[in-house]
Design a protein around this motif. Sequence first.
Motif, short mmCIF file in Angstrom:
data_model
loop_
_atom_site.label_atom_id
_atom_site.label_comp_id
_atom_site.label_asym_id
_atom_site.label_seq_id
_atom_site.Cartn_x
_atom_site.Cartn_y
_atom_site.Cartn_z
N GLY A 97 -4.09 12.84 -6.11
CA GLY A 97 -4.40 12.06 -4.58
C GLY A 97 -3.79 10.63 -5.11
O GLY A 97 -2.54 10.37 -5.53
N LYS A 98 -3.30 9.70 -3.42
CA LYS A 98 -2.31 8.55 -3.31
C LYS A 98 -3.21 7.31 -3.04
O LYS A 98 -4.19 7.72 -2.99
N ARG A 99 -2.44 6.52 -3.94
CA ARG A 99 -2.64 5.21 -3.93
C ARG A 99 -2.16 3.88 -3.70
O ARG A 99 -0.60 4.24 -3.78
N ARG A 100 -2.73 3.37 -2.78
CA ARG A 100 -1.72 1.98 -2.34
C ARG A 100 -0.95 0.82 -2.94
O ARG A 100 -2.48 0.74 -3.75
N PHE A 101 -0.11 0.34 -2.78
CA PHE A 101 -0.14 -0.83 -3.76
C PHE A 101 0.98 -1.78 -3.00
O PHE A 101 1.30 -1.32 -1.06
N CYS A 102 0.71 -3.44 -3.17
CA CYS A 102 1.16 -4.04 -1.92
C CYS A 102 2.81 -4.63 -2.87
O CYS A 102 2.44 -5.08 -4.12
N HIS A 103 3.47 -5.36 -1.79
CA HIS A 103 5.14 -5.22 -3.05
C HIS A 103 4.77 -6.32 -3.58
O HIS A 103 4.91 -6.91 -4.94
N ALA A 104 3.85 -7.91 -2.58
CA ALA A 104 3.83 -8.90 -3.13
C ALA A 104 3.23 -9.43 -4.69
O ALA A 104 2.74 -10.14 -5.43
N GLU A 105 2.45 -7.70 -5.25
CA GLU A 105 1.26 -7.91 -6.00
C GLU A 105 1.99 -7.29 -7.22
O GLU A 105 1.80 -6.59 -8.42
#
Length: 123
Positions: A97-105
Motif C-alpha cells: 500500500g501507499k502512505r501519505r506523509f506531510c513535509h512539515a511533519e
Amino acid sequence: MTAKDDGFWLYDLRIETVLDGRTPVCRHVEGEFFRMLGENLVFEAGQKVSAYALAAILPLLPAKQRMTDANDWMSTDAEIACPDPHCGGRFRIVREGKRRFCHAETTGLPESRTTPYWKDSTA
C-alpha cells in the motif's frame, strides 16, 4: 500553505527472503520477511535478517518507496542478491500500500517543521 497541503506518498514495502531452489550460504530462511513502513523497519516476532544482507538492501529501500516511471528499473526489478557471491539468497522487495506523509511533519528544517508525524495524536 498548510501542513496538509505539503504531502507526498511513499510505498509500504515487504522485503521477503526467497531462495527459489538456490542454496544459501548465509542464514536465509525462505519466506522470512520484514516491512518498511515510512522510515521504520518492522519485524514480526521471530523474523531475522543478516546484518550483512541488510547493509546491501538498505540503500535501495528509500528509492523503492517512491513512485517511479513504469519503465524505470526501480519499478520492475524486485530481487536483490545477498552480498556473499557464493550465497543463493535473494530478497524480493514488493511495493504494498501507499502512505501519505506531510513535509512539515517529516523535515528537520526548523522553519518548515510542525509536530513530527509519529507524535501527532490526530494521525
